[in-house]
Design a protein around this motif. Structure first.
Motif, PDB file in Angstrom:
ATOM      1  N   ASP A 111      11.757   6.508  -4.906  1.00 33.51           N
ATOM      2  CA  ASP A 111      11.136   5.090  -5.427  1.00 33.51           C
ATOM      3  C   ASP A 111       9.479   5.387  -4.842  1.00 33.51           C
ATOM      4  O   ASP A 111       8.889   4.585  -4.445  1.00 33.51           O
ATOM      5  CB  ASP A 111      11.654   3.965  -4.934  1.00 33.51           C
ATOM      6  N   PHE A 112       9.015   6.712  -5.237  1.00 32.22           N
ATOM      7  CA  PHE A 112       7.690   6.924  -5.089  1.00 32.22           C
ATOM      8  C   PHE A 112       6.668   6.230  -6.204  1.00 32.22           C
ATOM      9  O   PHE A 112       6.893   6.095  -7.280  1.00 32.22           O
ATOM     10  CB  PHE A 112       7.351   8.357  -5.354  1.00 32.22           C
ATOM     11  N   ILE A 113       5.613   5.396  -5.622  1.00 39.41           N
ATOM     12  CA  ILE A 113       4.816   4.501  -6.081  1.00 39.41           C
ATOM     13  C   ILE A 113       3.530   5.188  -6.413  1.00 39.41           C
ATOM     14  O   ILE A 113       2.623   5.410  -5.423  1.00 39.41           O
ATOM     15  CB  ILE A 113       4.711   3.081  -5.624  1.00 39.41           C
ATOM     16  N   ASP A 114       3.342   5.715  -7.655  1.00 37.65           N
ATOM     17  CA  ASP A 114       1.975   6.228  -7.791  1.00 37.65           C
ATOM     18  C   ASP A 114       1.027   5.079  -8.110  1.00 37.65           C
ATOM     19  O   ASP A 114       1.104   4.437  -8.965  1.00 37.65           O
ATOM     20  CB  ASP A 114       2.215   7.112  -9.174  1.00 37.65           C
ATOM     21  N   GLU A 115      -0.280   5.530  -7.500  1.00 38.00           N
ATOM     22  CA  GLU A 115      -1.135   4.269  -7.624  1.00 38.00           C
ATOM     23  C   GLU A 115      -1.644   4.118  -8.920  1.00 38.00           C
ATOM     24  O   GLU A 115      -2.264   2.878  -9.385  1.00 38.00           O
ATOM     25  CB  GLU A 115      -2.467   4.407  -6.697  1.00 38.00           C
ATOM     26  N   GLY A 116      -1.721   5.045 -10.062  1.00 39.68           N
ATOM     27  CA  GLY A 116      -1.913   4.766 -11.271  1.00 39.68           C
ATOM     28  C   GLY A 116      -1.202   4.095 -11.940  1.00 39.68           C
ATOM     29  O   GLY A 116      -1.464   3.606 -13.202  1.00 39.68           O
ATOM     30  N   LEU A 117       0.240   4.007 -11.709  1.00 38.92           N
ATOM     31  CA  LEU A 117       1.172   3.438 -12.358  1.00 38.92           C
ATOM     32  C   LEU A 117       1.540   1.983 -11.554  1.00 38.92           C
ATOM     33  O   LEU A 117       2.094   0.884 -12.363  1.00 38.92           O
ATOM     34  CB  LEU A 117       2.467   4.351 -12.792  1.00 38.92           C
ATOM     35  N   GLU A 118       1.579   1.992 -10.433  1.00 36.06           N
ATOM     36  CA  GLU A 118       1.841   0.865  -9.662  1.00 36.06           C
ATOM     37  C   GLU A 118       3.365   0.453  -9.755  1.00 36.06           C
ATOM     38  O   GLU A 118       3.964  -0.738  -9.509  1.00 36.06           O
ATOM     39  CB  GLU A 118       0.980  -0.317 -10.001  1.00 36.06           C
ATOM     40  N   ILE A 119       4.358   1.185 -10.241  1.00 34.11           N
ATOM     41  CA  ILE A 119       5.749   1.234 -10.333  1.00 34.11           C
ATOM     42  C   ILE A 119       6.401   2.434  -9.628  1.00 34.11           C
ATOM     43  O   ILE A 119       5.972   3.479  -9.677  1.00 34.11           O
ATOM     44  CB  ILE A 119       6.442   0.652 -11.554  1.00 34.11           C
ATOM     45  N   GLY A 120       7.521   2.118  -9.244  1.00 31.04           N
ATOM     46  CA  GLY A 120       8.326   3.453  -8.535  1.00 31.04           C
ATOM     47  C   GLY A 120       8.732   4.465  -9.752  1.00 31.04           C
ATOM     48  O   GLY A 120       9.279   3.954 -10.940  1.00 31.04           O
ATOM     49  N   THR A 121       8.717   5.682  -9.272  1.00 28.02           N
ATOM     50  CA  THR A 121       9.177   6.810  -9.878  1.00 28.02           C
ATOM     51  C   THR A 121      10.131   7.513  -9.151  1.00 28.02           C
ATOM     52  O   THR A 121       9.927   7.759  -7.870  1.00 28.02           O
ATOM     53  CB  THR A 121       7.925   7.610 -10.479  1.00 28.02           C
TER      54      THR A 121
END
Length: 478
Positions: free
Chosen positions: A227-237
């Motif tokens: 559940d890595f949250i990229d700051e450019g998407l702001e949701i978990g990947t």
């Protein structure tokens, strides 16, 4: 990047999944657990919700729209790269081309043998850190590994990185805010388990408030990477299936928590015999990757191979100089004025003359002073292992550059930086320093973390502004 066969069953499933997302409440839910060759990576439902919650002009809206377009009709479920059935044989072939990477190849042989026990046999491996001197071929090996596995490949260089947004994205609140390289390669390649190489981990230099390595603390642990949250998407990947490789020249400069997340393998410079295989591999690559390559002989003549070995060039530089040698061979055969083109060419020893490499008149590369004719007593000679030689330039521009020998003293169980080198006898492999001490170079050059630490301290204490590794000038007998 790499071609994969079409899977009609998978495509049909993805179409159904896309319809489910559009309806949000499907009449006939699909049992996604029955599809084993795809994994949920992006949450398309949340991505569409982001589109609805933010106006079209906002950075966040644009980022999500762009990534939804990248994903196409996958609905965020991405297929996994499966290991080729002959992957173990491919790794053994890779060993012939990268003989000094045998330990790394053994590591992947073990990892892939276990992966093949599973029904789907997907490409997976624990994070691996390759440590060794510059130019030994760490990055090239990673490229070839990706080709052998047929996996998407992403190289992320950290030597010029100043903040964490390269890996973890930049907040959409900034005008240039966008996702980082990690989620980008997942979306663009549409594969859940690419090979990502973080190159030169030891050369990161930045304000600690914006640690470029910060994202790796989460990404290198499979549980937290889900559940890595990229700051450019702001949701978990879901980044848990990425296969990671790191490279470094100096382990001591990598934070201990990051280091503990890797399996570490030391890669030494190739021996002379190993270098023969490396040169053959590099020449083969030159022929295969250039449109003119087939016009040259399938193998380098032995006199050319010997001259390459004598040059002491690192593998990184050999390819560049071989390409230059090919150009010189064409000019030599056709002439600059005739314009005639021959059917085939072969590199000659005189064609291989690396720029910037000293061309000694005698056997010694370093200016040589004769030792005393009297034989040296064994107890007056200090053996040195894991040795290397550095050329040093001082802050005082008037001070001349000198060569210094550093390495481990097995008799004393200590490391040492010698006085400036005064003379070098290539036949006996003895180095005489300015204070009269004579050192015997034992074995091939090496890399030792403690030696590098002592060397950094020595440079700081002696006002050194620059140092260059010139070990190759002391390696091979001419």
């Amino acid at each position: 990047m790499y071609a994969h066969q079409k899977d009609n069953k998978l495509r049909q499933f993805l179409r159904h999944k896309a319809r489910d997302i559009e309806r949000l409440l499907p009449k006939k839910p699909i049992d996604y657990s029955r599809v084993s060759d795809v994994v949920p990576i992006f949450d398309i439902t949340k991505m569409h919700a982001m589109l609805n919650e933010h106006e079209k002009r906002s950075n966040l809206h644009r980022n999500h729209q762009r990534y939804i377009n990248f994903l196409g009709n996958t609905a965020g479920f991405l297929p996994m790269v499966s290991l080729p059935t002959d992957i173990l044989a491919r790794l053994e072939a890779l060993r012939l081309r990268f003989p000094n990477f045998s330990d790394a190849i053994d590591f992947y042989l073990e990892q892939f043998a276990l992966a093949q026990l599973a029904e789907d046999a997907v490409f997976s491996a624990n994070p691996l850190l390759l440590s060794g001197p510059a130019g030994v071929g760490k990055t090239a090996f990673c490229h070839e590994l990706a080709k052998a596995v047929e996996a998407p490949f992403q190289l992320i260089g950290l030597s010029s990185t100043t903040a964490g947004f390269v890996l973890g994205g930049m907040s959409s609140g900034w005008s240039e805010g966008k996702p980082g390289k990690v989620v980008e390669v997942l979306a663009r390649e549409r594969r859940g388990n690419p090979l990502i190489v973080v190159d030169e981990l030891d050369k990161v230099a930045a304000d600690k408030r914006y640690d470029p390595l910060g994202s790796l603390y989460q990404l290198l642990e499979s549980e937290t990477a889900k559940d890595f949250i990229d700051e450019g998407l702001e949701i978990g990947t879901n980044c848990a299936h990425i296969v990671w490789v790191g490279t470094t020249n100096n382990l001591t400069k990598i934070p201990a928590p990051i280091l503990s997340r890797f399996s570490v393998i030391e890669v030494a410079s190739p021996t002379v015999e190993q270098m023969r295989h490396v040169v053959a591999s590099i020449y083969r690559k030159v022929r295969e990757t250039h449109p003119w390559g087939t016009r040259f002989s399938t193998q380098l003549p032995e006199p050319v191979v010997s001259k390459v070995l004598e040059s002491g060039l690192a593998p990184r530089l050999v390819q560049k100089e071989l390409i230059a040698a090919c150009g010189k061979a064409v000019l030599r055969e056709t002439g600059r004025q005739t314009g005639l083109v021959k059917a085939g060419y072969e590199v000659a020893p005189d064609d291989f003359n690396p720029r910037g490499v000293a061309r000694p008149k005698s056997k010694a590369v370093v200016q040589r002073e004769n030792f005393d004719a009297n034989p040296l007593r064994d107890d007056l000679v200090e053996p040195l292992v894991d040795w290397s030689v550095r050329e040093v330039h001082y802050k005082d521009a008037i001070a001349p550059a000198h060569h210094y020998l550093l390495g481990c003293l097995p008799k004393q169980g200590a490391v040492n930086v010698t006085a400036a080198i005064q003379a070098f006898d290539r036949e006996t492999r003895c180095v005489k320093t300015a204070n009269g001490v004579i050192y015997q170079l034992v074995g091939q050059p090496g890399f030792d973390d403690l030696v590098e630490v002592v060397w950094e301290q020595w440079k700081n204490a002696n006002a050194v502004i620059n140092d260059v590794d010139v070990t190759h000038q002391y390696c091979w007998t001419h």
